[in-house]
Enzyme design. Structure first.
Site, PDB file in Angstrom:
ATOM      1  N   SER A 120       0.830  -1.210   0.000  1.00 61.93           N
ATOM      2  CA  SER A 120       0.000   0.000   0.000  1.00 61.93           C
ATOM      3  C   SER A 120       0.860   1.253   0.000  1.00 61.93           C
ATOM      4  O   SER A 120       1.960   1.266   0.541  1.00 61.93           O
ATOM      5  CB  SER A 120      -0.911   0.034   1.225  1.00 61.93           C
ATOM      6  N   LYS A 159      -4.599  -6.634   3.692  1.00 66.15           N
ATOM      7  CA  LYS A 159      -4.565  -5.513   2.728  1.00 66.15           C
ATOM      8  C   LYS A 159      -5.982  -5.178   2.261  1.00 66.15           C
ATOM      9  O   LYS A 159      -6.338  -4.010   2.081  1.00 66.15           O
ATOM     10  CB  LYS A 159      -3.658  -5.864   1.534  1.00 66.15           C
ATOM     11  N   HIS A 171      -7.581  -3.249   4.926  1.00 62.16           N
ATOM     12  CA  HIS A 171      -6.989  -1.904   4.843  1.00 62.16           C
ATOM     13  C   HIS A 171      -7.766  -1.073   3.821  1.00 62.16           C
ATOM     14  O   HIS A 171      -8.122   0.078   4.067  1.00 62.16           O
ATOM     15  CB  HIS A 171      -5.512  -2.019   4.444  1.00 62.16           C
ATOM     16  N   ASN A 172      -8.048  -1.659   2.686  1.00 60.88           N
ATOM     17  CA  ASN A 172      -8.769  -0.926   1.643  1.00 60.88           C
ATOM     18  C   ASN A 172     -10.214  -0.638   2.041  1.00 60.88           C
ATOM     19  O   ASN A 172     -10.747   0.423   1.729  1.00 60.88           O
ATOM     20  CB  ASN A 172      -8.722  -1.690   0.316  1.00 60.88           C
ATOM     21  N   GLU A 231      -9.971   2.151   4.130  1.00 64.75           N
ATOM     22  CA  GLU A 231      -9.657   3.308   3.257  1.00 64.75           C
ATOM     23  C   GLU A 231     -10.954   3.875   2.651  1.00 64.75           C
ATOM     24  O   GLU A 231     -11.159   5.094   2.626  1.00 64.75           O
ATOM     25  CB  GLU A 231      -8.702   2.826   2.155  1.00 64.75           C
TER      26      GLU A 231
HETATM   27  C1  6PG Z   1      -3.258   1.410  -1.600  1.00 64.05           C
HETATM   28  C2  6PG Z   1      -4.602   1.554  -2.278  1.00 64.05           C
HETATM   29  C3  6PG Z   1      -4.642   0.912  -3.603  1.00 64.05           C
HETATM   30  C4  6PG Z   1      -5.998   0.968  -4.281  1.00 64.05           C
HETATM   31  C5  6PG Z   1      -6.402   2.308  -4.701  1.00 64.05           C
HETATM   32  C6  6PG Z   1      -7.644   2.368  -5.558  1.00 64.05           C
HETATM   33  O1  6PG Z   1      -3.277   0.891  -0.499  1.00 64.05           O
HETATM   34  O2  6PG Z   1      -2.235   1.837  -2.154  1.00 64.05           O
HETATM   35  O3  6PG Z   1      -5.565   0.933  -1.496  1.00 64.05           O
HETATM   36  O4  6PG Z   1      -4.284  -0.441  -3.406  1.00 64.05           O
HETATM   37  O5  6PG Z   1      -5.931   0.196  -5.397  1.00 64.05           O
HETATM   38  O6  6PG Z   1      -6.566   3.115  -3.596  1.00 64.05           O
HETATM   39  O7  6PG Z   1      -8.714   1.684  -5.023  1.00 64.05           O
HETATM   40  P1  6PG Z   1     -10.197   1.912  -5.599  1.00 64.05           P
HETATM   41  O8  6PG Z   1     -10.072   2.082  -7.091  1.00 64.05           O
HETATM   42  O9  6PG Z   1     -10.971   0.701  -5.263  1.00 64.05           O
HETATM   43  O10 6PG Z   1     -10.690   3.156  -4.965  1.00 64.05           O
END
Ligand code: 6PG
Length: 503
Positions: A135, A207, A210-211, A214
């Protein structure tokens, strides 16, 4: 073709692959790189060798056999290709050249169940497989990402020195990120934002969560912005200034910081601020949705994470929303006048909701570790996310501290620091949601988080009635408050009103 021996290989030279290769080279490793389209590899090598002589350590190959043969054994080959079938295609292309004990590391956003399958298939062939979440976007990959690896301990031992070298670094005691290094001048010392997560798919699972976090973190920030804009009529740059102030507080995080910048960005193609010209329809690649779907599957109450996914889905219905806005009515928004108080309440709503979001993420990981037979270290997970990754935030240190205080903590909100934060912030949080509801401003992230908080802190819920309903129409039985748990009862309810249904 180079005859140099390399320390590690990397397949997939899109921007993440290029930057990770340069980061690895910065740390003194010779790295072999390969791309399905050799043109891209040649361009990459030409550009980087021209710009930075130290990148002679990046060695390009046009055929897989010599790429693989250049790498010291046990070979370590990082894949940064598109998640899904492209990963399987790449693995199958590599297999004929690999030998027992070689290690493939998948750095893509793979579905953890795919990682479990791949690990199984490859270990049957004597090849080790590490699924490693990466990430931090392009900059993280270049100067220090957060890395979440899983696989066998033996494979990790072989990869560990490189992974520790290239990961983001934070101060081991305070968790404060150490300044990113200039190319060729890597940061040394501090805590490396990578640790062994667990076997098979654990790293990619972490991970994924984590997303999911996010997604809701971003959604909550968007709601804070939207409320300031709609309740207080603030222009984008002024809201940006508020985010910049908040970034000096317990809310300090990468996402808050970039939000301040985004809101103050002028439109390069015209008057005003860019944010006001960006179409309000969100994209997604699927990891947030995987998180929410898995939470449903495991029965984890991650409603705020799911709300963030739904909010993106709703935003994508732009044309439908525009049509509906002409038909469906709502209240007229009444501007609030006590700006200072409302901004403070929005800050409270943001912080309390954020705590709920992380509580949900960790609660989900807890369910998953039981379901998939992993044993994860939650304090360490928070520390790995402290630097490099998209959700890096000062308050992650508080999470590490909370699990250090009590490694068996049932819910983050029960840690004294977080309990106190919720107690202090909830009046403002409730006020903001009430205002959003009264004025018809959507705030699904804040509301879902509050519903979770209120549900979690309720000793009694109306599920007694629900169990009565289930028993009535399906003899599904119920437990009683005056009998021990695990004893199930059924009552002969009044005759089911079939006649009425037949009408
Ligand atoms: C990271 C992000 C990355 C992710 C983008 C786009 O940890 O660097 O999570 O892995 O792919 O943020 O995600 P979306 O297109 O689903 O918003």
């Amino acid at each position: 073709m180079s005859t140099k021996t390399t320390d590690i290989g990397l397949v997939g030279l899109a921007v993440m692959g290029q930057n990770l290769a340069l980061n690895i080279a910065d740390h003194g490793y010779n790295i072999a790189v390969y791309n399905r389209n050799p043109e891209k590899m040649r361009d990459f090598i030409a550009q980087n060798l021209a710009n930075e002589p130290s990148h002679e350590r990046v060695i390009g190959f046009e055929d897989l056999a010599s790429f693989v043969l250049s790498i010291k054994r046990p070979r370590k080959i990082v894949l940064l290709v598109k998640a899904g079938s492209a990963t399987d295609v790449t693995i199958n292309a590599l297999l004929p050249f690999l030998e027992q004990g070689d290690i493939i590391i998948d750095g893509g956003n793979a579905l953890w169940t795919d990682t479990i399958r791949r690990e199984k298939e490859l270990s049957a062939k004597g090849i080790d497989f590490i699924g490693s979440g990466v990430s931090g976007g392009e900059t993280g990959a270049r100067f220090g990402p957060s890395l979440m690896p899983s696989g066998t301990r033996k494979a990790w031992a072989s990869l560990e020195p490189i992974w520790r070298d290239i990961a983001a670094k934070v101060d081991a005691k305070t968790g404060e990120p150490l300044e990113g290094a200039a190319p060729g001048k890597p940061v040394v010392g501090g805590f490396s934002c990578t640790e062994y997560i667990g076997p098979d798919g654990a790293g990619h699972y972490v991970k994924m969560v984590h997303n999911g976090i996010e997604y809701i973190d971003m959604q909550l920030i968007c709601e804070a912005y939207w409320l300031m804009k709609n309740l207080l009529g603030m222009p984008a740059d002024e809201i940006g200034a508020v985010f910049k102030e908040w970034n000096k507080t317990e809310l300090s995080s990468f996402l808050i910081e970039i939000t301040g910048d985004i809101l103050q960005q002028k439109d390069p193609a015209g008057d005003g601020f860019l944010v006001d010209k960006i179409l309000d329809t969100a994209g997604q690649k699927g990891t947030g949705q995987w998180t929410a779907a898995n939470a449903l599957e495991l029965g984890a109450p991650a409603n705020a994470i799911a709300a963030a996914v739904y909010a993106r889905a709703l935003s994508s219905l732009k044309e439908e929303r525009v049509d509906a806005s002409k038909i469906l009515q709502g209240p007229v928004i009444k501007h609030e006048t006590d700006k200072k108080a409302i901004i403070e309440a929005i800050k409270n709503a943001l912080y309390c909701s954020k705590i709920c979001a992380y509580a949900q993420g960790f609660q989900l990981i807890d369910k998953a570790q039981v379901a998939y037979n992993w044993k994860l270290n939650f304090g360490e997970l928070a520390q790995i996310w402290r630097g490099g990754c998209i959700i890096r935030a000062r308050f992650l240190q508080k999470i590490t501290d909370a699990y250090a205080l009590n490694s068996r903590l049932k819910n983050l909100m029960l840690d004294p620091y977080f309990t106190n934060a919720m107690n202090e912030g909830q009046a403002g949080w409730r006020k903001v949601i009430a205002l959003a509801v009264t004025n018809g401003i959507p705030a699904q992230g804040f509301s879902a988080a509050l519903a979770y908080y209120d549900g979690y802190r309720s000793a009694s819920l109306p599920a007694n009635l629900l169990q009565g309903q289930r028993d009535y129409f399906g003899a599904h039985t119920y437990e009683r408050t005056d009998k021990p748990r695990g004893e199930f009862f059924h009552v002969d309810w009044p005759e089911f009103p079939r006649k009425q249904l037949e009408i």
